[in-house]
Scaffold this motif. Structure first.
Motif, PDB file in Angstrom:
ATOM      1  N   MET A   1       0.851  -1.298  -0.015  1.00  0.00           N
ATOM      2  CA  MET A   1       0.130   0.124   0.005  1.00  0.00           C
ATOM      3  C   MET A   1       0.667   1.155   0.109  1.00  0.00           C
ATOM      4  N   ALA A   2       2.181   1.225   0.396  1.00  0.00           N
ATOM      5  CA  ALA A   2       2.895   2.296   0.314  1.00  0.00           C
ATOM      6  C   ALA A   2       3.129   2.926  -0.900  1.00  0.00           C
ATOM      7  N   TYR A   3       3.379   4.213  -0.950  1.00  0.00           N
ATOM      8  CA  TYR A   3       3.657   4.832  -2.315  1.00  0.00           C
ATOM      9  C   TYR A   3       4.725   4.658  -3.092  1.00  0.00           C
ATOM     10  N   ARG A   4       4.896   4.194  -4.126  1.00  0.00           N
ATOM     11  CA  ARG A   4       6.294   4.466  -4.887  1.00  0.00           C
ATOM     12  C   ARG A   4       5.654   4.950  -6.416  1.00  0.00           C
ATOM     13  N   PRO A   5       6.685   5.501  -6.761  1.00  0.00           N
ATOM     14  CA  PRO A   5       6.399   6.247  -8.057  1.00  0.00           C
ATOM     15  C   PRO A   5       6.543   5.668  -9.392  1.00  0.00           C
ATOM     16  N   ASN A   6       5.328   4.740  -9.228  1.00  0.00           N
ATOM     17  CA  ASN A   6       5.154   3.898 -10.407  1.00  0.00           C
ATOM     18  C   ASN A   6       3.723   3.950 -10.899  1.00  0.00           C
ATOM     19  N   CYS A   7       3.150   3.140 -11.857  1.00  0.00           N
ATOM     20  CA  CYS A   7       2.080   3.509 -12.671  1.00  0.00           C
ATOM     21  C   CYS A   7       0.754   2.984 -11.850  1.00  0.00           C
TER      22      CYS A   7
ATOM     23  N   LEU B   1      -0.066   8.660 -17.089  1.00  0.00           N
ATOM     24  CA  LEU B   1      -0.191   8.472 -18.275  1.00  0.00           C
ATOM     25  C   LEU B   1       1.168   7.974 -18.841  1.00  0.00           C
ATOM     26  N   ARG B   2       2.539   8.964 -18.532  1.00  0.00           N
ATOM     27  CA  ARG B   2       3.740   8.757 -18.889  1.00  0.00           C
ATOM     28  C   ARG B   2       4.223   7.434 -18.478  1.00  0.00           C
ATOM     29  N   LEU B   3       4.099   7.296 -17.271  1.00  0.00           N
ATOM     30  CA  LEU B   3       4.705   5.774 -16.827  1.00  0.00           C
ATOM     31  C   LEU B   3       3.965   4.713 -17.362  1.00  0.00           C
ATOM     32  N   ARG B   4       2.794   4.865 -17.570  1.00  0.00           N
ATOM     33  CA  ARG B   4       1.856   3.671 -18.092  1.00  0.00           C
ATOM     34  C   ARG B   4       2.312   3.393 -19.412  1.00  0.00           C
ATOM     35  N   LYS B   5       2.353   4.374 -20.178  1.00  0.00           N
ATOM     36  CA  LYS B   5       2.797   4.238 -21.827  1.00  0.00           C
ATOM     37  C   LYS B   5       4.247   3.583 -21.757  1.00  0.00           C
ATOM     38  N   ALA B   6       5.063   3.793 -20.987  1.00  0.00           N
ATOM     39  CA  ALA B   6       6.427   3.207 -21.088  1.00  0.00           C
ATOM     40  C   ALA B   6       6.262   1.680 -20.907  1.00  0.00           C
ATOM     41  N   VAL B   7       5.277   1.388 -19.746  1.00  0.00           N
ATOM     42  CA  VAL B   7       5.163  -0.231 -19.369  1.00  0.00           C
ATOM     43  C   VAL B   7       4.208  -0.673 -20.651  1.00  0.00           C
ATOM     44  N   THR B   8       3.169  -0.075 -20.991  1.00  0.00           N
ATOM     45  CA  THR B   8       2.394  -0.748 -22.061  1.00  0.00           C
ATOM     46  C   THR B   8       2.893  -0.872 -23.410  1.00  0.00           C
ATOM     47  N   ASP B   9       3.753   0.097 -23.757  1.00  0.00           N
ATOM     48  CA  ASP B   9       4.548  -0.290 -25.051  1.00  0.00           C
ATOM     49  C   ASP B   9       5.799  -1.187 -24.825  1.00  0.00           C
ATOM     50  N   SER B  10       6.184  -1.436 -23.608  1.00  0.00           N
ATOM     51  CA  SER B  10       7.373  -2.205 -23.493  1.00  0.00           C
ATOM     52  C   SER B  10       6.860  -3.822 -23.299  1.00  0.00           C
ATOM     53  N   LEU B  11       5.703  -3.789 -22.785  1.00  0.00           N
ATOM     54  CA  LEU B  11       5.136  -5.040 -22.657  1.00  0.00           C
ATOM     55  C   LEU B  11       4.616  -5.685 -23.963  1.00  0.00           C
TER      56      LEU B  11
ATOM     57  N   PRO C   1      10.895   6.398 -25.169  1.00  0.00           N
ATOM     58  CA  PRO C   1      10.850   7.877 -25.241  1.00  0.00           C
ATOM     59  C   PRO C   1      10.505   8.629 -24.028  1.00  0.00           C
ATOM     60  N   ALA C   2       9.980   7.842 -23.179  1.00  0.00           N
ATOM     61  CA  ALA C   2       9.531   8.400 -21.765  1.00  0.00           C
ATOM     62  C   ALA C   2      10.659   8.997 -20.989  1.00  0.00           C
ATOM     63  N   GLY C   3      11.795   8.550 -21.218  1.00  0.00           N
ATOM     64  CA  GLY C   3      12.959   9.048 -20.564  1.00  0.00           C
ATOM     65  C   GLY C   3      12.986   8.559 -19.000  1.00  0.00           C
ATOM     66  N   LEU C   4      12.815   7.349 -18.496  1.00  0.00           N
ATOM     67  CA  LEU C   4      12.399   7.079 -17.258  1.00  0.00           C
ATOM     68  C   LEU C   4      13.807   7.312 -16.324  1.00  0.00           C
ATOM     69  N   THR C   5      13.702   7.844 -15.476  1.00  0.00           N
ATOM     70  CA  THR C   5      14.975   7.681 -14.346  1.00  0.00           C
ATOM     71  C   THR C   5      15.264   6.491 -13.983  1.00  0.00           C
ATOM     72  N   ASP C   6      16.289   6.211 -13.491  1.00  0.00           N
ATOM     73  CA  ASP C   6      16.753   4.753 -12.663  1.00  0.00           C
ATOM     74  C   ASP C   6      15.566   4.547 -11.654  1.00  0.00           C
ATOM     75  N   GLU C   7      15.484   5.424 -10.798  1.00  0.00           N
ATOM     76  CA  GLU C   7      14.443   5.295  -9.747  1.00  0.00           C
ATOM     77  C   GLU C   7      12.973   4.876 -10.325  1.00  0.00           C
ATOM     78  N   GLU C   8      12.635   5.448 -11.339  1.00  0.00           N
ATOM     79  CA  GLU C   8      11.398   5.268 -12.092  1.00  0.00           C
ATOM     80  C   GLU C   8      11.584   3.768 -12.780  1.00  0.00           C
ATOM     81  N   LEU C   9      12.643   3.574 -13.386  1.00  0.00           N
ATOM     82  CA  LEU C   9      12.735   2.225 -13.910  1.00  0.00           C
ATOM     83  C   LEU C   9      12.787   1.108 -12.695  1.00  0.00           C
ATOM     84  N   ARG C  10      13.282   1.383 -11.733  1.00  0.00           N
ATOM     85  CA  ARG C  10      13.312   0.480 -10.592  1.00  0.00           C
ATOM     86  C   ARG C  10      11.691   0.131 -10.236  1.00  0.00           C
ATOM     87  N   ASP C  11      11.280   1.203 -10.047  1.00  0.00           N
ATOM     88  CA  ASP C  11       9.660   1.119  -9.561  1.00  0.00           C
ATOM     89  C   ASP C  11       8.754   0.592 -10.523  1.00  0.00           C
ATOM     90  N   GLN C  12       8.925   0.580 -11.884  1.00  0.00           N
ATOM     91  CA  GLN C  12       8.021   0.237 -12.780  1.00  0.00           C
ATOM     92  C   GLN C  12       8.403  -1.456 -12.986  1.00  0.00           C
TER      93      GLN C  12
END
Length: 434
Positions: free
Chosen positions: A78-84, A93-103, A208-219
């Motif tokens: 339940m705790a917050y993480r900067p993921n979709c 929308l930005r994070l989800r698009k990176a995930v859905t395009d990769s999947l 192209p969303a240009g995720l940071t390392d922390e964003e990549l980890r959390d996705q």
């Protein structure tokens, strides 16, 4: 919702709440209160209304006021993480698009091709014994190993990720497990930035969303977390239904796809989740959910809503909420179903006389507010030679002689020598490295 009584019969709780309206107060864990939505129509209203309900758990009033223990067993979920999963609006929308395009780059043929050798490897580990626990020996391990493959994990990172994710889902030192997951995924991101491959981690980095390392980890964390626990429960619950039709009210002629659909309706793998936080006090059919308090969607209760009687009779795939709904609906339901179908096909074909080793009423369900998960699924079968891995290697043109370690022997040796113990992933790589 956290004791053995709820695990044994969650629908008793859902029905009691439903008798008073489409939502009601519950306790997710000691000292963790929430509102549980049990009506199908109300669940859709919450899931689809992003202007009135937020997913960002930094709004959680009780947590912010220090009324939730930091070692609460529900915090990892339940705790917050900067993921979709925990974001809203443009960020989501930005994070989800990176995930859905990769999947989307994972085609179904590749997914099935990746599942098959993992299934062969795991079945070989127990096929000569004539008995197994299909949860802990098979359904639990298969998605963990598969995600290591999909993420492009090398041996050491994959071993840590497998053991830490397993520990977190089983409630074993969840905080330490979470730290281990964070560390090894940051190592994986750094590795893939240097040496990209044909894997989801590299595709996320290249997006192209240009995720940071922390964003990549959390996705990656949400992809594994949202994939491993539901997948193992889907595989295991469907196997239970197929081996003991009375457990789900089906008939012995069920096809695998029908069994999976039955489970999605009636033993929903993730039964209660999709936590929302009202932006203001909201009347949920007679129960007021205060602003910034958790509103949890019961997919299982919504699926059993009497208002869906006709859809349930025909098991209409478009009506159940096992995959969620709205802007946060599961983006990987097609691969998830292919993984489950392939895993079940492999075990049933390999061990055609598979039977439950105990009466279905003796099976126990794992306590917890979010999942519908067995503790174990003990089975018996006629012992068969552990030759599937060798056959798979031969079909790929790989060497199958003494230079390739036999899975069962390797497993036995590593259990006897903990100082030199290898994890499941590195052992799998040893076997299948060509």
């Amino acid at each position: 919702m956290h004791d053995a009584a709820f695990a044994a019969d969650p629908h008793h709780v859902y029905d009691r709440l439903r008798a008073h309206g489409p939502a009601g107060p519950v306790e997710l864990a000691p000292g963790v209160d929430a509102t549980l939505v049990v009506g199908h129509e109300m669940a859709l209203r919450v899931l689809q209304n992003s202007t009135l309900f937020a997913r960002d758990s930094r709004r959680w009033k009780a947590l912010n006021e220090g009324r939730i223990a930091l070692d609460s067993p529900v915090l990892p979920m339940m705790a917050y993480r900067p993921n979709c999963l925990f974001t809203d609006g443009a960020v989501h929308l930005r994070l989800r698009k990176a995930v859905t395009d990769s999947l989307a780059r994972l085609n179904i043929t590749r997914v099935r091709r990746d599942v098959e050798p993992i299934a062969d490897y795991l079945i070989d580990r127990f096929s000569e014994r004539g008995r197994a626990d299909l949860l802990n020996d098979y359904a639990k391990l298969l998605p963990l190993l598969l995600f290591n493959k999909i993420f492009g994990c090398p041996a050491d990172i994959g071993d840590t990720l497998t053991s830490a994710m397993s520990a977190m889902f089983d409630g074993q030192d969840a905080l330490r497990a979470s730290e281990d997951i964070n560390t090894c995924l940051m190592e994986l991101v750094a590795l893939k930035r240097r040496r990209p491959g044909d894997d989801v981690t590299s595709w996320l980095i290249q997006h192209p969303a240009g995720l940071t390392d922390e964003e990549l980890r959390d996705q990656l964390i949400i992809l594994m977390g949202a994939g491993v626990e539901p997948e193992r429960n889907l595989i295991c619950n469907a196997l239970l239904l197929l081996l003991s039709p009375g457990a789900g009210g089906g008939d012995s002629g069920l096809l695998i796809e029908e069994a999976i659909d039955h489970v999605l309706w009636n033993q929903t793998p993730i039964a209660n989740y999709a936590t929302h936080y009202p932006l203001q006090d909201v009347d949920l059919g007679g129960v007021v959910a205060e602003a910034d308090t958790p509103v949890v969607i019961s997919f299982a209760a919504a699926n059993s809503d009497p208002a869906l009687a006709d859809a349930r009779r025909t098991h209409s795939r478009g009506a159940h909420l096992a995959w969620g709904a709205g802007p946060h609906a599961c983006p990987a339901k097609d691969p998830a179903q292919v993984i489950a179908v392939t895993a079940i096909e492999k075990i049933l074909n390999a061990l055609p006389d598979l039977t439950l080793a105990v009466h279905e009423k003796e099976l126990q369900w794992r306590p917890g507010p979010f999942h519908r998960a067995l503790v174990a699924l003990p089975v018996a079968f006629s012992p068969t030679p552990a030759t599937r891995t060798a056959a798979a290697l031969q079909s790929r043109g790989a060497p199958t002689g003494a230079e390739q370690p036999r899975p069962t022997a390797t497993a036995a040796a590593t259990r006897q020598e903990p100082a030199r113990k290898k994890g499941f992933w590195s052992t799998f790589l040893d076997v299948f490295r060509v």
